[in-house]
Design a protein around this motif. Sequence first.
Motif, mmCIF file in Angstrom:
data_model
loop_
_atom_site.group_PDB
_atom_site.id
_atom_site.type_symbol
_atom_site.label_atom_id
_atom_site.label_comp_id
_atom_site.label_asym_id
_atom_site.label_seq_id
_atom_site.Cartn_x
_atom_site.Cartn_y
_atom_site.Cartn_z
ATOM 1 N N TYR A 109 0.793 -1.214 0.000
ATOM 2 C CA TYR A 109 0.000 0.000 0.000
ATOM 3 C C TYR A 109 0.825 1.263 0.000
ATOM 4 O O TYR A 109 0.342 2.319 -0.387
ATOM 5 C CB TYR A 109 -1.010 -0.037 1.146
ATOM 6 C CG TYR A 109 -2.211 -0.714 0.648
ATOM 7 C CD1 TYR A 109 -3.209 -0.014 -0.010
ATOM 8 C CD2 TYR A 109 -2.302 -2.098 0.689
ATOM 9 C CE1 TYR A 109 -4.288 -0.661 -0.570
ATOM 10 C CE2 TYR A 109 -3.373 -2.744 0.138
ATOM 11 C CZ TYR A 109 -4.369 -2.019 -0.493
ATOM 12 O OH TYR A 109 -5.428 -2.668 -1.058
ATOM 13 N N THR A 136 0.756 1.466 -3.678
ATOM 14 C CA THR A 136 -0.584 1.762 -4.171
ATOM 15 C C THR A 136 -1.009 3.182 -3.812
ATOM 16 O O THR A 136 -1.595 3.889 -4.619
ATOM 17 C CB THR A 136 -1.600 0.770 -3.574
ATOM 18 O OG1 THR A 136 -1.192 -0.544 -3.918
ATOM 19 C CG2 THR A 136 -2.989 1.021 -4.124
ATOM 20 N N HIS A 137 -0.697 3.620 -2.602
ATOM 21 C CA HIS A 137 -1.119 4.947 -2.163
ATOM 22 C C HIS A 137 -0.421 6.042 -2.941
ATOM 23 O O HIS A 137 -0.983 7.092 -3.193
ATOM 24 C CB HIS A 137 -0.824 5.130 -0.683
ATOM 25 C CG HIS A 137 -1.645 4.226 0.188
ATOM 26 N ND1 HIS A 137 -2.861 3.744 -0.181
ATOM 27 C CD2 HIS A 137 -1.391 3.720 1.409
ATOM 28 C CE1 HIS A 137 -3.345 2.970 0.782
ATOM 29 N NE2 HIS A 137 -2.468 2.931 1.744
ATOM 30 N N THR A 178 -2.403 6.319 -5.951
ATOM 31 C CA THR A 178 -3.734 6.827 -5.628
ATOM 32 C C THR A 178 -3.702 8.312 -5.331
ATOM 33 O O THR A 178 -4.556 9.078 -5.767
ATOM 34 C CB THR A 178 -4.307 6.074 -4.419
ATOM 35 O OG1 THR A 178 -4.321 4.690 -4.722
ATOM 36 C CG2 THR A 178 -5.717 6.528 -4.120
ATOM 37 N N THR A 179 -2.698 8.758 -4.581
ATOM 38 C CA THR A 179 -2.590 10.164 -4.217
ATOM 39 C C THR A 179 -2.491 11.035 -5.461
ATOM 40 O O THR A 179 -3.062 12.123 -5.521
ATOM 41 C CB THR A 179 -1.356 10.377 -3.328
ATOM 42 O OG1 THR A 179 -1.450 9.519 -2.209
ATOM 43 C CG2 THR A 179 -1.279 11.810 -2.858
ATOM 44 N N LEU A 194 0.014 8.023 4.307
ATOM 45 C CA LEU A 194 -0.629 6.914 3.616
ATOM 46 C C LEU A 194 0.309 5.723 3.581
ATOM 47 O O LEU A 194 0.526 5.115 2.566
ATOM 48 C CB LEU A 194 -0.998 7.322 2.187
ATOM 49 C CG LEU A 194 -2.129 8.338 2.044
ATOM 50 C CD1 LEU A 194 -2.305 8.710 0.590
ATOM 51 C CD2 LEU A 194 -3.425 7.823 2.618
ATOM 52 N N TYR A 240 -4.914 3.859 4.394
ATOM 53 C CA TYR A 240 -5.485 3.786 3.040
ATOM 54 C C TYR A 240 -7.002 3.645 3.123
ATOM 55 O O TYR A 240 -7.740 4.352 2.437
ATOM 56 C CB TYR A 240 -4.888 2.611 2.275
ATOM 57 C CG TYR A 240 -5.594 2.328 0.969
ATOM 58 C CD1 TYR A 240 -5.277 3.033 -0.180
ATOM 59 C CD2 TYR A 240 -6.597 1.360 0.890
ATOM 60 C CE1 TYR A 240 -5.936 2.793 -1.384
ATOM 61 C CE2 TYR A 240 -7.254 1.116 -0.302
ATOM 62 C CZ TYR A 240 -6.921 1.819 -1.435
ATOM 63 O OH TYR A 240 -7.582 1.581 -2.609
ATOM 64 N N GLN A 265 -5.767 -4.643 -3.579
ATOM 65 C CA GLN A 265 -5.021 -4.206 -4.754
ATOM 66 C C GLN A 265 -5.502 -4.939 -6.011
ATOM 67 O O GLN A 265 -5.647 -4.331 -7.074
ATOM 68 C CB GLN A 265 -3.529 -4.454 -4.547
ATOM 69 C CG GLN A 265 -2.665 -4.012 -5.721
ATOM 70 C CD GLN A 265 -1.219 -3.866 -5.333
ATOM 71 O OE1 GLN A 265 -0.846 -2.953 -4.619
ATOM 72 N NE2 GLN A 265 -0.391 -4.786 -5.810
#
Length: 300
Positions: free
Chosen positions: A8, A11-12, A15-16, A29, A35, A96
Amino acid sequence: MGSARITYMNTHAATTALIPNNLPVPSALGSLESYISAVHQIPVLTVEEEQDYARRLRDENDLGAAQNLILSHLRFVVHVARGYNGYGLQLGDLIQEGNVGLMKAVKRFDPDMGVRLVSFAVHWIRAEMHDFIIKNWRIVKVATTKAQRKLFFNLRKSKTRLGWMNAEEVSAVARDLNVPESEVLEMEARLSGRDIGFDAPEGEDDEHAPASPVAYLAASEEDPSEAYERADSEDHQLALLRESMASLDARSRDIIRRRWLDEGSKVTLQELADEYGVSAERIRQIEVNALKKMKALFAA
């Protein structure tokens, strides 16, 4: 599988970059919990907003609209992923994989179908999670065909008690899933099994350690070099047999073949004598002479 934290953090970061500036995002994050907290702060789209974004994506290839559709449904992916906690896999990894399914669904979503994106996307999200679970639930794949995959997920939900299913339960599951009872029993055996190491664990006392597969699955045949030598010798002997048979006249070759090489009961000297119109003694002499000639070629 990597840890949820490492997964994450990656992933974050992605995403951010997608979250519009006006949406609240936690400053940290670096964990699964942060998350989940972040995605629950992203507002849920109204029907009108969802339709507008979907049409902008379809008609204008508006990537900003795609971002908003994806981000507003990340909380739903978390919800679906929590339903698969019983498979012993990291929740972060399941989320994910579900996010990948969500992005595929957004790409294919048609706002004119008359359904909400969440209803359309759930099938794509679950498909990605199912594929991940099948690949990672065990070292050895527990399901390889579409029918087995369906049985794998449904059987876990269909079992009404712990332990092995009785005949009535097996019949009910087979009937509900439209599969043979034998496949239900086979899948139940796979689900009830567990992975074990091929070799004995390091540091185990050999005298008291439980038997590992290496102890009873060892090959009983010769090593590869011996197997190669044996196969090479057999090929050579077979070539000599063909050569020696070719050196005989037609009658001698027929007698040797029918007396020694044909499968089934061996023909008698008298039967051959009657066929060739000679005495059984003459057939015996031809046979002896032919065998001597063949042995000479083998010994050369």
